[in-house]
Design an enzyme around this catalytic site. Structure first.
Site: not given
Ligand code: GCO
Ligand code: MG
Length: 429
Positions: A174, A186, A237, A239, A263, A289, A310, A366, A429
């Site tokens: 990643r 992030y 990611d 995020h 992601e 996630e 995820r 991950e 975030w």
């Protein structure tokens, strides 16, 4: 002292009554359970369940930044209901805790249920003398491909870090880099090796700039492909930072560099958002996630709006529930890519490896290394080799918990940052 007698139609010893599901001759009565919160580098919530067989199981209940809420949920509302039950009845106990709360789902509830579930699988494996993946149907592959996190403030630093990962044998990496003009981003570590974003007593406030981010990521991918070649998987990611149409644009910009996935391209409360992204790009999409149940991803999966789910064991109700997610996903060509950041304890990592090994539609896992202190508190025997993780062959989950060592690291409040736009508007975030 806890009063374990109940008037819920179950026997006074808490076991299912004769006409209930418990017809099995094998029993392992739950005699005690406790929650331990420890901070060997970061906070972890661990549940330990003991049985009259002298065998115990452990489960992870860590919910980053809300650790004590799950600990209280377990102590006040779950453990009293567990005492006396047959630890073998994993599905029945899952259903009891899920339906029995009346208030279904949510990260606190589902992390608490997950911890119980992991501990019960651990117990069942130890009693059977088998690693948990064998109880889940056996191995579908010899090892689990993992991805590591390369990051740096600049594109150059990130590519350098990615080259180090490649040298260590990683086949999937990643890549996250700083965004020009922003102090913090992030995925970019302040200290080189360990990225640990929950690092302040109250949430730090970062600033976000979507346009600057959208400019830098394609450049990062171009530089990384150039330096790393074609035979390594590159992941990224987002995020939760983009709108669906922005995510469509980013996906398109990255297509020439063949990302393995992007992601959390956009927040997924509204599952329909992904329809728009999907209609603009062939870059594979991963999400989930922060999901807690199959209901959070049902539409995404059934409509093939994503490629990787995820959702993870600790935040999605344990192995028992995540298997159902994986089964649904398998019907729709969606593969798994379980969350595995450092806020998931080695117990979740171990459980994830058993799960990953046992399902037909595994995609990737991950993996972020924990601190040495964490591994001392959670002794385990899973291992990394040439880009793959190998599961422990010990009975159960193959990870233990050293309560004396845990006591050396008391809980310390730690929050994730929040984001604001430059004009002060609260953002994701
Ligand atoms: C990831 C995640 C993490 C989360 C963290 C929050 O893909 O690994 O996005 O870095 O931010 O797990 O608790
Ligand atoms: Mg993520």
């Amino acid at each position: 002292m806890m009063d374990t007698s109940r008037q819920d139609g179950f026997g006074r010893d808490g076991s299912a009554s004769d006409d209930s599901a418990s017809k099995s001759g094998v029993r392992a009565r739950i005699t005690a359970a406790r929650v331990i919160v420890t901070c060997p580098g970061r906070n972890f919530v661990t549940l330990k369940i003991e049985t009259d067989q002298g065998i115990y199981g452990i489960g992870d209940a860590t919910l980053n930044g809300r650790e004590l809420a799950v600990a209280a949920y377990l102590e006040e509302h779950v453990i009293p209901c567990l005492i006396g039950r047959d630890a073998h009845q994993i599905e029945d106990i899952w259903q009891f805790l899920y339906r029995g709360a009346y208030w279904r789902r949510g990260p606190v509830t589902m992390s608490a249920i997950a911890a119980v579930d992991m501990a019960l699988w651990d117990i069942k494996g130890k009693i059977a003398g088998l690693p948990v993946y064998q109880l889940l149907g056996g191995a579908c592959r010899s090892a689990v491909m993992v991805y590591g996190h390369a990051n740096g403030k600049s594109i150059g630093d990130t590519v350098e870090a990615a080259l180090e990962y490649k040298e260590k044998g990683y086949q999937a990496i990643r890549i996250q880099c700083g965004v020009p003009g922003l102090d913090a981003t992030y995925g970019v570590s302040k200290h080189k090796t360990f990225y640990e974003p929950a690092d302040s007593d109250l949430p730090a406030e970062d600033v976000w700039d979507t346009a600057a981010y959208m400019r830098v990521v394609p450049k990062l991918f171009a530089a990384a492909r150039e330096a790393l070649g074609e035979d390594v998987h590159l992941l990224h990611d987002v995020h939760h930072r983009l709108t669906p149409i922005e995510a469509g644009r980013l996906g398109r910009d990255l297509e020439p560099f063949r990302p393995f996935w992007i992601e959390d391209a956009t927040p997924a409360e509204n599952q329909d958002n992904f329809r728009l992204i999907r209609s603009h790009t062939t870059t594979p999409l991963a999400v989930g996630e922060i999901f807690n149940s199959i209901w959070d991803c049902k539409d995404l999966i059934q409509n093939q709006l994503i490629d990787y789910i995820r959702a993870t064991i600790v935040h999605t109700g344990g192995i028992t529930h995540l298997r159902k997610v994986a089964m649904l996903a398998d019907l729709h060509n969606v593969r798994t890519g379980c969350h595995g950041a450092t806020d998931l304890s080695p117990v979740t990592m171990a459980a994830a490896l058993h799960f990953d090994l046992s399902i037909p539609n595994f995609g990737i896992q991950e993996f972020m290394r924990h601190t040495d202190a964490t591994y001392e508190v959670f002794p385990n025997s899973y291992r990394f080799e040439s880009g793959f993780m190998y599961c422990s062959e010990a009975p159960g989950l193959g990870v233990d918990f050293d309560e004396d060592k845990a006591k050396l690291y008391p809980y310390k409040r730690a929050y994730l940052p929040v984001n604001r736009l430059k004009d002060g508007t609260m953002f994701n975030w």
